[in-house]
Write an enzyme that holds these catalytic residues in place. Structure first.
Site, PDB file in Angstrom:
ATOM      1  N   ASP A 144      -4.019   3.602  14.243  1.00 16.69           N
ATOM      2  CA  ASP A 144      -3.090   4.169  13.093  1.00 16.69           C
ATOM      3  C   ASP A 144      -3.593   5.482  12.699  1.00 16.69           C
ATOM      4  O   ASP A 144      -4.423   6.061  13.469  1.00 16.69           O
ATOM      5  CB  ASP A 144      -3.131   3.207  11.901  1.00 16.69           C
ATOM      6  CG  ASP A 144      -4.637   3.058  11.264  1.00 16.69           C
ATOM      7  OD1 ASP A 144      -5.362   3.831  11.550  1.00 16.69           O
ATOM      8  OD2 ASP A 144      -4.720   2.416  10.275  1.00 16.69           O
TER       9      ASP A 144
ATOM     10  N   ARG B 179       0.803  -1.157  -0.083  1.00 18.64           N
ATOM     11  CA  ARG B 179       0.099   0.112  -0.226  1.00 18.64           C
ATOM     12  C   ARG B 179       0.849   1.320   0.066  1.00 18.64           C
ATOM     13  O   ARG B 179       1.522   1.626   0.884  1.00 18.64           O
ATOM     14  CB  ARG B 179      -0.915   0.005   1.035  1.00 18.64           C
ATOM     15  CG  ARG B 179      -1.783   1.247   1.321  1.00 18.64           C
ATOM     16  CD  ARG B 179      -2.965   1.212   2.134  1.00 18.64           C
ATOM     17  NE  ARG B 179      -2.800   1.048   3.595  1.00 18.64           N
ATOM     18  CZ  ARG B 179      -3.700   1.053   4.450  1.00 18.64           C
ATOM     19  NH1 ARG B 179      -5.101   1.636   4.261  1.00 18.64           N
ATOM     20  NH2 ARG B 179      -3.184   1.056   5.595  1.00 18.64           N
TER      21      ARG B 179
END
Length: 559
Positions: free
Chosen positions: A476, A188
C-alpha cells in the site's frame, strides 16, 4: 468541469435547480464542489451533508493548517539534530495514575482479528463476509483517492450499513453479504496532510484552499451513517492515521465533540483508534490517549508507516540512521521491539486496546507453497503480538483470518481481550526508540526490489488501485513510501551495496530504466507516468514529505 455558486438559503431548491456551493449566513465562508457528478453521488453530496462539511472547515481548517505547520517545524528541528523526547510540559499527564480512557464501545469489546482493505463494493462485501471481528474500511493508504473512489467508497459503506449492498462484476459474478455476523466497521479517513481538490473552502477572510481530505471523508461518513450505526447496535468508529502529536489528536477530539453536538449524539459516541505510526507520536502515546480519552478505543502499531517515519525524519542525519534492505527491517529488530512493547504497556496502563499491525505476506490460491510460507510467517508474527500483550491484530486477506484467529483464540480463550495484562516489566528509553542500528547490509537485490515495487505500486495507484498484491506481498502507500525513501536516503548518504557498488542517482536511474523495460506492458498502463513520479520522489534533490501529494495533484485531479 463546471463550478456553480449558491448561498445556503438556496439549498432547499429542487435538486434539478440546486447549485454546488454552500455559504453559511453572516460569516460568508463558502464550500465549492468542483467534482464531476457521478452515479448516485447526489445521495452522498446532499445539501445538508455539504453544509456539515462547510461547518467543519469553518471551525477547524485553520487549526489543521497550524498543526501541519508544526510538522514542518518538527521536521526542521529533527533534521538539524534535535531528537524527539518525552515531553517535560506533559509529564504531569504521564505521572497521573488516576485517569483511564472510556470503556469499550458496543462492537469494540473483542477485536482479536481485524481485516483491512479498500471500500469499493467488491472488497466491502468480501470484508463483511470475512468472519473478522472488525473491518478497517480504508479510505486512506489502501485507497487511491480518485473522485470515483472517494464517493464510491462512501456509497459502499452507506449501503453496507443498511444491509443493501450488492455488486455484479464485469464478468457477471454476483456478490452480496451473506454472513450472519458481520464485522464492526471502523472507517479510516485520510490523514491531516491530504487534501480533497474536488472541493474548495473559502474562509471569512477570503482565503481559499482545497478542502481537507480528513474532514471530507470523516464528515460524509459520520453525517450519513452515525445514527444508523447506533440503531444497528454499534456506532461511528474511526482509525486516525499519521498522527504526529497530542495536539493533532486534540484537534480530532474537538472535531468529534462538535460533531456529536451537531448531530445530537451523546458525548463519547464517536470512538477512535489511533495509529502510532510516526516517530514523534511514539513519544506522546499517553498524551494522545489523554486528550482523546472520552473518545478513545485503542492504539494500533502501524509498522510500515512507522519505518517510513524513521527514514523520513532521519534521512539527512548521517550513516548511523541508514537502514538496510527493506526486508531486513523486521518487527524483531531492537527499535521496533521497543516501540511495540511501549505501545502495549501504554495502552493497557490506561485501559485501551493495543492492536497489532499487518504482516505484508499474503496467500496465493494458485500456489500452495506460497500460501504455506505466508501462513507460516503470519502465524509467527501474530504469535509474537499475542505474547507481547496485543489484544488483536490485522490481516489483509480473508484466508489469513483463521491463522490469526487461532493464535489469539489460544491466548485469549473466552476473554474478549487482555487489557488487564499490565506490562510493568517493560521500560523503554528515548535512546532505545531511536536506536536503528541493525547490522545488516544494503544489497543490489534490495535496491532493485525497492525500485520495482515502488514503480509498480505507483502505477497501480495512478490507475486508482490503492492496495496491490506484488510478489506475494500486499503493498500500500506506506510500503511504497519505504521503498522510495530508502532509495533517496541511500543516495544522499553516499551509501554502497555490500558488493561495493556506490548507490548514485545515475546508477539507480539505470536500474529504473531496466526495470521499466522488463515489464509486460498493457493497454492503459501508467508505467511511464509512474517512472517519472518515482524519479521525482526517489531520485530528486528535494524530498516530498509524502509521495501521494505530487501523485494526487498530477494524476488524480482533473480541474
Amino acid at each position: 468541469m463546471n463550478t456553480e455558486t449558491a448561498t445556503r438559503s438556496e439549498t432547499t431548491a429542487p435538486a434539478s435547480e440546486r447549485t454546488h456551493s454552500y455559504a453559511a449566513p453572516a460569516i460568508e465562508p463558502v464550500l465549492e464542489l468542483n467534482g464531476r457528478p457521478l452515479e448516485r453521488s447526489d445521495e452522498i453530496l446532499t445539501p445538508e451533508a455539504l453544509q456539515f462539511i462547510l461547518e467543519l472547515h469553518h471551525r477547524f481548517a485553520r487549526a489543521r493548517h497550524e498543526r501541519l505547520a508544526d510538522r514542518q517545524r518538527r521536521s526542521f528541528e529533527i533534521g538539524n539534530g534535535r531528537d524527539p523526547k518525552f515531553r517535560d510540559d506533559t509529564k504531569h499527564i504521564r505521572e497521573d495514575s488516576s485517569w483511564k480512557v472510556a470503556p469499550p464501545a458496543p462492537g469494540l469489546e473483542d477485536r482479536r482479528v481485524e481485516i483491512t482493505g479498500p471500500t469499493d463494493p467488491k472488497m466491502t462485501i468480501n470484508a463483511m463476509n470475512s468472519g473478522a471481528r472488525v473491518w478497517l474500511a480504508d479510505q486512506e493508504d489502501a485507497t487511491s483517492p480518485t473522485w470515483e473512489n472517494v464517493i464510491g467508497g462512501q456509497l459502499s459503506l452507506y449501503d453496507a450499513i443498511r444491509g443493501q449492498l450488492e455488486y455484479t462484476s464485469a464478468e457477471g459474478k454476483q456478490y452480496r453479504v451473506t454472513a450472519e455476523r458481520t464485522p464492526t466497521i471502523v472507517m479510516r479517513p485520510r490523514g491531516w496532510h491530504m487534501v480533497e481538490k474536488n472541493m474548495r473552502f473559502t474562509d471569512s477572510n477570503g482565503q481559499s484552499c482545497a478542502a481537507s481530505g480528513s474532514l471530507v471523508d470523516f464528515g460524509l461518513y459520520v453525517f450519513h451513517n452515525a445514527k444508523q450505526l447506533i440503531e444497528n447496535g454499534q456506532g461511528p468508529y474511526f482509525y486516525l492515521a499519521k498522527i504526529e502529536s497530542s495536539e493533532e489528536a486534540k484537534l480530532w477530539d474537538d472535531v468529534f465533540t462538535f460533531t456529536e453536538s451537531y448531530l445530537g449524539l451523546e458525548r463519547g459516541t464517536i470512538r477512535a483508534t489511533v495509529l502510532i505510526e510516526t516517530i514523534p507520536a511514539a513519544f506522546e502515546m499517553e498524551e494522545i490517549l489523554y486528550v482523546l480519552r472520552d473518545h478513545m478505543a485503542g492504539l494500533n502499531a502501524g509498522r510500515w508507516d512507522y519505518i517510513f517515519s524513521i527514514i523520513k525524519y532521519y534521512r539527512g542525519r548521517g550513516a548511523r540512521f541508514v537502514l538496510p534492505d527493506r526486508s531486513e527491517v523486521t518487527m524483531s529488530v531492537p527499535f521496533m521491539r521497543a516501540y511495540t512493547e511501549l505501545l502495549v504497556k501504554t495502552a493497557h496502563k490506561r485501559g485501551a486496546h493495543a492492536i497489532g499491525g499487518m504482516s505484508a505476506f499474503i496467500p496465493n490460491r494458485r500456489d500452495p507453497e506460497v500460501t504455506r510460507r505466508a501462513e507460516e510467517k503470519v502465524r509467527a508474527d501474530k504469535q509474537r503480538e499475542a505474547n507481547d500483550g496485543f489484544d488483536g491484530t490485522w490481516v489483509a486477506h480473508p484466508d489469513l483470518i483463521p491463522v490469526a484467529q487461532s493464535v489469539f483464540d489460544a491466548t485469549l480463550g473466552e476473554r474478549p481481550n487482555q487489557v488487564d495484562r499490565q506490562r510493568d516489566d517493560v521500560e523503554v528509553t528515548a535512546e532505545q526508540l531511536l536506536d536503528v542500528r541493525i547490522g545488516r547490509a544494503i544489497t543490489e537485490a534490495g535496491v532493485r526490489e525497492n525500485v520495482s515495487i515502488g514503480v509498480r505500486y505507483i502505477e497501480s495507484w495512478i490507475r486508482g488501485i490503492g492496495a496491490a498484491a506484488i510478489d506475494n506481498l500486499m503493498e500500500d502507500a506506506a510500503t511504497a513510501e519505504i521503498s522510495r525513501s530508502q532509495i533517496w536516503q541511500w543516495i544522499h548518504q553516499d551509501q554502497s551495496t555490500d558488493s561495493g557498488v556506490r548507490i548514485t542517482r545515475e546508477w539507480v536511474a539505470g536500474i529504473l530504466a531496466e526495470t521499466i523495460a522488463g515489464f509486460d506492458r498493457f493497454e492503459g498502463d501508467r508505467y511511464d507516468d509512474a517512472a517519472e513520479l518515482f524519479t521525482e520522489v526517489a531520485l530528486g534533490e528535494a524530498f516530498p514529505t509524502f509521495l501521494t501529494l505530487p501523485a494526487y495533484t498530477k494524476h488524480l485531479v482533473d480541474l
